[in-house]
Design a protein around this motif. Structure first.
Motif, PDB file in Angstrom:
ATOM      1  N   MET A   1     -16.772  -3.716  -4.506  1.00  0.00           N
ATOM      2  CA  MET A   1     -15.420  -3.266  -4.881  1.00  0.00           C
ATOM      3  C   MET A   1     -15.434  -2.906  -6.358  1.00  0.00           C
ATOM      4  SD  MET A   1     -11.832  -5.323  -4.359  1.00  0.00           S
ATOM      5  CE  MET A   1     -12.053  -5.414  -2.587  1.00  0.00           C
ATOM      6  N   ASP A   2     -15.096  -1.657  -6.695  1.00  0.00           N
ATOM      7  CA  ASP A   2     -15.153  -1.245  -8.096  1.00  0.00           C
ATOM      8  C   ASP A   2     -13.870  -1.625  -8.820  1.00  0.00           C
ATOM      9  OD1 ASP A   2     -13.252   0.649  -7.412  1.00  0.00           O
ATOM     10  OD2 ASP A   2     -14.718   2.257  -7.157  1.00  0.00           O
ATOM     11  N   LEU A   3     -13.807  -1.194 -10.106  1.00  0.00           N
ATOM     12  CA  LEU A   3     -12.692  -1.585 -10.975  1.00  0.00           C
ATOM     13  C   LEU A   3     -11.352  -1.178 -10.397  1.00  0.00           C
ATOM     14  CD1 LEU A   3     -12.145  -2.864 -13.751  1.00  0.00           C
ATOM     15  CD2 LEU A   3     -12.265  -0.600 -14.754  1.00  0.00           C
ATOM     16  N   ILE A   4     -11.241   0.067  -9.910  1.00  0.00           N
ATOM     17  CA  ILE A   4      -9.971   0.545  -9.361  1.00  0.00           C
ATOM     18  C   ILE A   4      -9.636  -0.222  -8.088  1.00  0.00           C
ATOM     19  CG2 ILE A   4      -8.761   2.543  -8.397  1.00  0.00           C
ATOM     20  CD1 ILE A   4      -9.170   2.791 -11.351  1.00  0.00           C
ATOM     21  N   LYS A   5     -10.653  -0.441  -7.231  1.00  0.00           N
ATOM     22  CA  LYS A   5     -10.396  -1.089  -5.947  1.00  0.00           C
ATOM     23  C   LYS A   5      -9.946  -2.538  -6.107  1.00  0.00           C
ATOM     24  CE  LYS A   5     -13.360   1.906  -3.175  1.00  0.00           C
ATOM     25  NZ  LYS A   5     -14.610   2.005  -2.395  1.00  0.00           N
ATOM     26  N   ILE A   6     -10.427  -3.218  -7.132  1.00  0.00           N
ATOM     27  CA  ILE A   6      -9.945  -4.581  -7.385  1.00  0.00           C
ATOM     28  C   ILE A   6      -8.447  -4.538  -7.638  1.00  0.00           C
ATOM     29  CG2 ILE A   6     -10.020  -6.552  -8.968  1.00  0.00           C
ATOM     30  CD1 ILE A   6     -12.933  -5.813  -9.518  1.00  0.00           C
ATOM     31  N   GLY A   7      -8.055  -3.578  -8.493  1.00  0.00           N
ATOM     32  CA  GLY A   7      -6.631  -3.415  -8.797  1.00  0.00           C
ATOM     33  C   GLY A   7      -5.839  -3.038  -7.561  1.00  0.00           C
ATOM     34  N   TYR A   9      -6.640  -3.725  -4.494  1.00  0.00           N
ATOM     35  CA  TYR A   9      -6.601  -4.893  -3.613  1.00  0.00           C
ATOM     36  C   TYR A   9      -5.482  -5.843  -4.050  1.00  0.00           C
ATOM     37  CZ  TYR A   9      -7.876  -9.201  -1.280  1.00  0.00           C
ATOM     38  OH  TYR A   9      -7.824 -10.345  -0.528  1.00  0.00           O
ATOM     39  N   ILE A  10      -5.420  -6.128  -5.363  1.00  0.00           N
ATOM     40  CA  ILE A  10      -4.396  -7.041  -5.881  1.00  0.00           C
ATOM     41  C   ILE A  10      -3.005  -6.467  -5.622  1.00  0.00           C
ATOM     42  CG2 ILE A  10      -3.430  -8.079  -7.991  1.00  0.00           C
ATOM     43  CD1 ILE A  10      -6.356  -8.148  -9.057  1.00  0.00           C
ATOM     44  N   GLY A  18       5.271  -9.242  -0.629  1.00  0.00           N
ATOM     45  CA  GLY A  18       6.600  -8.981  -1.168  1.00  0.00           C
ATOM     46  C   GLY A  18       6.848  -9.626  -2.516  1.00  0.00           C
ATOM     47  N   LEU A  19       5.808  -9.617  -3.364  1.00  0.00           N
ATOM     48  CA  LEU A  19       5.914 -10.250  -4.672  1.00  0.00           C
ATOM     49  C   LEU A  19       5.904  -9.216  -5.790  1.00  0.00           C
ATOM     50  CD1 LEU A  19       3.315 -13.124  -4.117  1.00  0.00           C
ATOM     51  CD2 LEU A  19       5.806 -13.335  -4.047  1.00  0.00           C
ATOM     52  N   THR A  20       6.519  -9.556  -6.910  1.00  0.00           N
ATOM     53  CA  THR A  20       6.464  -8.703  -8.100  1.00  0.00           C
ATOM     54  C   THR A  20       5.218  -9.089  -8.906  1.00  0.00           C
ATOM     55  OG1 THR A  20       7.711 -10.259  -9.476  1.00  0.00           O
ATOM     56  CG2 THR A  20       8.987  -8.621  -8.213  1.00  0.00           C
ATOM     57  N   GLN A  21       4.866  -8.230  -9.865  1.00  0.00           N
ATOM     58  CA  GLN A  21       3.722  -8.542 -10.738  1.00  0.00           C
ATOM     59  C   GLN A  21       3.965  -9.843 -11.494  1.00  0.00           C
ATOM     60  OE1 GLN A  21       3.184  -5.043 -13.167  1.00  0.00           O
ATOM     61  NE2 GLN A  21       1.920  -4.019 -11.627  1.00  0.00           N
ATOM     62  N   MET A  30      -1.012 -16.577 -15.583  1.00  0.00           N
ATOM     63  CA  MET A  30      -1.339 -15.606 -16.636  1.00  0.00           C
ATOM     64  C   MET A  30      -0.164 -14.651 -16.836  1.00  0.00           C
ATOM     65  SD  MET A  30      -4.200 -13.776 -14.299  1.00  0.00           S
ATOM     66  CE  MET A  30      -4.933 -15.405 -14.170  1.00  0.00           C
ATOM     67  N   SER A  31      -0.331 -13.687 -17.742  1.00  0.00           N
ATOM     68  CA  SER A  31       0.783 -12.788 -18.049  1.00  0.00           C
ATOM     69  C   SER A  31       0.872 -11.647 -17.036  1.00  0.00           C
ATOM     70  CB  SER A  31       0.615 -12.201 -19.455  1.00  0.00           C
ATOM     71  OG  SER A  31      -0.423 -11.255 -19.472  1.00  0.00           O
ATOM     72  N   ASP A  32       2.101 -11.128 -16.851  1.00  0.00           N
ATOM     73  CA  ASP A  32       2.274  -9.991 -15.939  1.00  0.00           C
ATOM     74  C   ASP A  32       1.618  -8.735 -16.497  1.00  0.00           C
ATOM     75  OD1 ASP A  32       4.262 -10.247 -17.909  1.00  0.00           O
ATOM     76  OD2 ASP A  32       5.654  -8.983 -16.816  1.00  0.00           O
ATOM     77  N   LYS A  33       1.408  -8.710 -17.826  1.00  0.00           N
ATOM     78  CA  LYS A  33       0.706  -7.559 -18.427  1.00  0.00           C
ATOM     79  C   LYS A  33      -0.729  -7.493 -17.911  1.00  0.00           C
ATOM     80  CE  LYS A  33       3.297  -7.202 -22.758  1.00  0.00           C
ATOM     81  NZ  LYS A  33       3.228  -7.324 -24.241  1.00  0.00           N
ATOM     82  N   SER A  34      -1.349  -8.659 -17.726  1.00  0.00           N
ATOM     83  CA  SER A  34      -2.726  -8.691 -17.210  1.00  0.00           C
ATOM     84  C   SER A  34      -2.780  -8.153 -15.788  1.00  0.00           C
ATOM     85  CB  SER A  34      -3.264 -10.128 -17.231  1.00  0.00           C
ATOM     86  OG  SER A  34      -3.358 -10.609 -18.544  1.00  0.00           O
ATOM     87  N   VAL A  35      -1.843  -8.599 -14.954  1.00  0.00           N
ATOM     88  CA  VAL A  35      -1.803  -8.134 -13.562  1.00  0.00           C
ATOM     89  C   VAL A  35      -1.580  -6.621 -13.529  1.00  0.00           C
ATOM     90  CG1 VAL A  35      -0.573  -8.292 -11.360  1.00  0.00           C
ATOM     91  CG2 VAL A  35      -0.975 -10.365 -12.717  1.00  0.00           C
ATOM     92  N   SER A  36      -0.668  -6.140 -14.368  1.00  0.00           N
ATOM     93  CA  SER A  36      -0.394  -4.703 -14.440  1.00  0.00           C
ATOM     94  C   SER A  36      -1.635  -3.923 -14.857  1.00  0.00           C
ATOM     95  CB  SER A  36       0.746  -4.455 -15.429  1.00  0.00           C
ATOM     96  OG  SER A  36       0.939  -3.072 -15.628  1.00  0.00           O
ATOM     97  N   LYS A  37      -2.367  -4.461 -15.832  1.00  0.00           N
ATOM     98  CA  LYS A  37      -3.578  -3.796 -16.314  1.00  0.00           C
ATOM     99  C   LYS A  37      -4.632  -3.706 -15.218  1.00  0.00           C
ATOM    100  CE  LYS A  37      -6.343  -5.996 -19.152  1.00  0.00           C
ATOM    101  NZ  LYS A  37      -6.895  -6.654 -20.360  1.00  0.00           N
ATOM    102  N   TRP A  38      -4.804  -4.794 -14.459  1.00  0.00           N
ATOM    103  CA  TRP A  38      -5.792  -4.776 -13.377  1.00  0.00           C
ATOM    104  C   TRP A  38      -5.399  -3.775 -12.302  1.00  0.00           C
ATOM    105  CZ3 TRP A  38      -5.242 -10.758 -12.801  1.00  0.00           C
ATOM    106  CH2 TRP A  38      -5.793 -11.386 -13.932  1.00  0.00           C
ATOM    107  N   GLU A  39      -4.123  -3.756 -11.947  1.00  0.00           N
ATOM    108  CA  GLU A  39      -3.670  -2.854 -10.872  1.00  0.00           C
ATOM    109  C   GLU A  39      -3.833  -1.392 -11.267  1.00  0.00           C
ATOM    110  OE1 GLU A  39       0.210  -3.755  -9.379  1.00  0.00           O
ATOM    111  OE2 GLU A  39      -0.362  -5.740  -8.661  1.00  0.00           O
ATOM    112  N   ARG A  40      -3.788  -1.118 -12.575  1.00  0.00           N
ATOM    113  CA  ARG A  40      -3.975   0.258 -13.040  1.00  0.00           C
ATOM    114  C   ARG A  40      -5.442   0.573 -13.317  1.00  0.00           C
ATOM    115  NH1 ARG A  40      -1.613   0.625 -18.008  1.00  0.00           N
ATOM    116  NH2 ARG A  40      -0.979  -1.553 -18.072  1.00  0.00           N
TER     117      ARG A  40
END
Length: 203
Positions: A1-7, A9-10, A18-21, A30-40
């Motif tokens: 799974m590459d960088l984009i696919k990890i994001g 997947y998350i 049905g959850l928010t970041q 952790m921070s929602d900024k981290s989750v946002s960064k991974w998803e992008r």
């Protein structure tokens, strides 16, 4: 799974539940900024974060990353920890410069001897020289406070600019102390400068 696919997947699992970041970030600690960064697709989760993700979503780390990508994640994790250590050292050293206002590291003549005094007690120099000392020391102290405050966001342009300012002020401070024949303060400032240089080279 590459960088984009990890994001992807998350993001997919998050939406499936049905959850928010922010909610996912809270669950992972952790921070929602981290989750946002991974998803992008703008960064790998650290190894600790990957463990939390695999536990929370019920998937093994092997299924999240291939062996090569796991090594990349480990390398990135090590780099981030080194950056965090560097910023902690930078911040603490810069903050400790405020002690020069009180420690007797500056020399001035008194009759036939040279006495050691703090900057605040230093009287045998021009007022503008004393003001320059104070500006440099307070500038480094403020840099230290900012670096310690922002060290958890090491990729920020702001903290990068503050690191550069900190290094520049350290060079100027060292030169000023040496040229004004203040060896103790100059040596201390030079040692700090060398440590900063070593930390920057390693990171």
């Amino acid at each position: 799974m590459d960088l984009i696919k990890i994001g992807e997947y998350i993001a997919g699992k998050r939406k499936e539940l049905g959850l928010t970041q922010k909610q996912v970030a809270e669950k992972l600690g952790m921070s929602d900024k981290s989750v946002s960064k991974w998803e992008r697709g703008r960064g790998y989760p650290s190894l600790d974060s990957l463990k939390e993700i695999s536990r929370y979503f019920g998937v093994s780390i092997d299924n999240l990353l291939s062996g090569e990508e796991l090594l990349s994640a480990a390398s990135e994790d090590g780099r981030q920890k080194l950056q965090h250590l560097r910023d902690s050292v930078f911040g603490l050293m810069d903050c400790s410069m405020i002690l020069l206002l009180f420690l007797p590291l500056f020399g001035q003549n008194k009759k036939d001897i040279v006495e050691s005094v703090s900057i605040l007690s230093l009287s045998q120099i021009h007022l503008y020289s004393k003001i320059i000392y104070l500006i440099l020391i307070l500038g480094l102290f403020l840099c230290g406070v900012c670096i310690l405050f922002l060290k958890n966001n090491p990729e920020s342009k702001v903290i990068n600019n503050i690191r550069i300012l900190s290094l520049t002020l350290s060079v100027i401070t060292t030169i000023c102390f040496i040229l004004s024949l203040q060896p103790y303060a100059g040596i201390l400032s030079f040692i700090y400068l060398v440590i900063k240089g070593i930390m920057l080279k390693k990171s």
